[in-house]
Design a protein around this motif. Sequence first.
Motif, mmCIF file in Angstrom:
data_model
loop_
_atom_site.group_PDB
_atom_site.id
_atom_site.type_symbol
_atom_site.label_atom_id
_atom_site.label_comp_id
_atom_site.label_asym_id
_atom_site.label_seq_id
_atom_site.Cartn_x
_atom_site.Cartn_y
_atom_site.Cartn_z
ATOM 1 N N PRO A 1 -5.461 10.962 -5.724
ATOM 2 C CA PRO A 1 -4.534 9.892 -6.088
ATOM 3 C C PRO A 1 -5.072 9.082 -7.269
ATOM 4 N N PRO A 2 -4.198 8.570 -8.116
ATOM 5 C CA PRO A 2 -4.656 7.817 -9.295
ATOM 6 C C PRO A 2 -5.596 6.663 -8.962
ATOM 7 N N ALA A 3 -5.321 5.911 -7.880
ATOM 8 C CA ALA A 3 -6.195 4.789 -7.531
ATOM 9 C C ALA A 3 -7.578 5.278 -7.139
ATOM 10 N N ALA A 4 -7.646 6.410 -6.457
ATOM 11 C CA ALA A 4 -8.940 6.979 -6.089
ATOM 12 C C ALA A 4 -9.697 7.435 -7.330
ATOM 13 N N VAL A 5 -8.975 8.023 -8.271
ATOM 14 C CA VAL A 5 -9.602 8.471 -9.517
ATOM 15 C C VAL A 5 -10.213 7.290 -10.254
ATOM 16 N N GLU A 6 -9.453 6.202 -10.386
ATOM 17 C CA GLU A 6 -9.970 5.037 -11.096
ATOM 18 C C GLU A 6 -11.151 4.412 -10.361
ATOM 19 N N ALA A 7 -11.125 4.459 -9.022
ATOM 20 C CA ALA A 7 -12.237 3.914 -8.249
ATOM 21 C C ALA A 7 -13.497 4.734 -8.454
ATOM 22 N N LEU A 8 -13.361 6.058 -8.550
ATOM 23 C CA LEU A 8 -14.518 6.916 -8.781
ATOM 24 C C LEU A 8 -15.049 6.763 -10.206
ATOM 25 N N VAL A 9 -14.141 6.814 -11.182
ATOM 26 C CA VAL A 9 -14.561 6.639 -12.579
ATOM 27 C C VAL A 9 -15.172 5.261 -12.768
ATOM 28 N N GLY A 10 -14.597 4.263 -12.103
ATOM 29 C CA GLY A 10 -15.077 2.892 -12.257
ATOM 30 C C GLY A 10 -16.471 2.665 -11.720
ATOM 31 N N MET A 11 -16.877 3.426 -10.712
ATOM 32 C CA MET A 11 -18.235 3.258 -10.193
ATOM 33 C C MET A 11 -19.272 3.589 -11.256
ATOM 34 N N THR A 12 -19.018 4.666 -11.998
ATOM 35 C CA THR A 12 -19.933 5.041 -13.068
ATOM 36 C C THR A 12 -19.809 4.098 -14.260
ATOM 37 N N ALA A 13 -18.570 3.872 -14.708
ATOM 38 C CA ALA A 13 -18.359 3.030 -15.886
ATOM 39 C C ALA A 13 -18.870 1.609 -15.659
ATOM 40 N N GLY A 14 -18.661 1.094 -14.448
ATOM 41 C CA GLY A 14 -19.023 -0.296 -14.182
ATOM 42 C C GLY A 14 -20.489 -0.535 -13.926
ATOM 43 N N THR A 15 -21.250 0.533 -13.668
ATOM 44 C CA THR A 15 -22.686 0.357 -13.406
ATOM 45 C C THR A 15 -23.547 1.051 -14.451
ATOM 46 N N ARG A 16 -22.927 1.540 -15.497
ATOM 47 C CA ARG A 16 -23.644 2.334 -16.498
ATOM 48 C C ARG A 16 -24.777 1.545 -17.154
ATOM 49 N N ASP A 17 -24.574 0.256 -17.373
ATOM 50 C CA ASP A 17 -25.602 -0.580 -18.012
ATOM 51 C C ASP A 17 -26.118 -1.662 -17.064
ATOM 52 N N LEU A 18 -25.963 -1.436 -15.780
ATOM 53 C CA LEU A 18 -26.312 -2.461 -14.799
ATOM 54 C C LEU A 18 -27.828 -2.607 -14.643
ATOM 55 N N VAL A 19 -28.272 -3.851 -14.631
ATOM 56 C CA VAL A 19 -29.631 -4.186 -14.201
ATOM 57 C C VAL A 19 -29.488 -4.800 -12.817
ATOM 58 N N PRO A 20 -29.996 -4.147 -11.764
ATOM 59 C CA PRO A 20 -29.790 -4.662 -10.410
ATOM 60 C C PRO A 20 -30.271 -6.098 -10.251
ATOM 61 N N GLU A 21 -29.541 -6.840 -9.456
ATOM 62 C CA GLU A 21 -29.868 -8.247 -9.237
ATOM 63 C C GLU A 21 -31.227 -8.409 -8.567
#
Length: 295
Positions: free
Chosen positions: A244-264
């Motif tokens: 489903p499109p929402a699932a796709v965006e949730a999966l892609v978003g996990m990578t895109a949203g943490t790509r430059d993350l420095v853990p708290e």
Amino acid sequence: MTIAVTTPTGQVGSRVVRLLIQAGVRPRVLVRDPARLDAGTRGHVDVRQGDLTDAAYVREATAGARTVFWVDPTPHIADDPVGTSARTAAGLADAARAGDVARIVFLSSVGAEKRHGAGHIDGLARIEELFDGTGADVLHLRCAYFFTNLLFELDGLARGVLTTAFRPDAPMPWADPRDIGDVAAARLLNPDWRGRLVQAVHGPEDLTFKQVAEILTGALGRPVRLETVDDATVRRGLLAAGLPPAAVEALVGMTAGTRDLVPEQPRDLVTTTPTPLAAWAYAHLRPALAAHGRP
């Protein structure tokens, strides 16, 4: 001491159950299908059969348990994974507000600290906020990228290719789910902590995907080449697979949203666990790959 454990047959939950039993605790396990519990475990646990998405079941199954280990059961392929994660946790939150549950240890993720913009991890952030508002003592375990995610890459690894949408030279924490279970069990058994706490589980070291490919080359005894793809390519592949499109965006978003993350939470004695990727890959990924494709 009454400790309730959700997803007791999962990668982390099964380890938690085993350690609790070895510590002399008879855990209460919330499970959809008791037949999935191994025979040796069944005689040492109290089984409450039901569906974690059923709030009434969760309320009844956790009533009187001083401590609950909550793992979000929402699959990444759900039609609305973020919303489903929050709705599923609402039953436990209600139990905590009513005083039926005193403490919650929650299996969260690195990236939940962003609160928004990290795909399905946003659902874990919603759960953190939900539990924080109950008045119960709450511990969020923000876990690293699981070693076991590599088991989803067997097709590619069989061809000598590891594919990722992460930056190849960006270090990130990686962890063995077994070690995460060790930390969770230790926290469940410790009666002294109070309030709202966050503890990261970063694994033994931060690794780039380039380093991961090199480690796998040694552990698997075959060359592994890293191949990077962009988010658009991942999105097209997931949509073509029928997600489903929402699932796709949730999966892609996990990578895109943490790509430059420095853990708290920084890496230190508390957040570092012992198992190296090379040892895990040799013990688990190598035989899985050897069996891959056998009739």
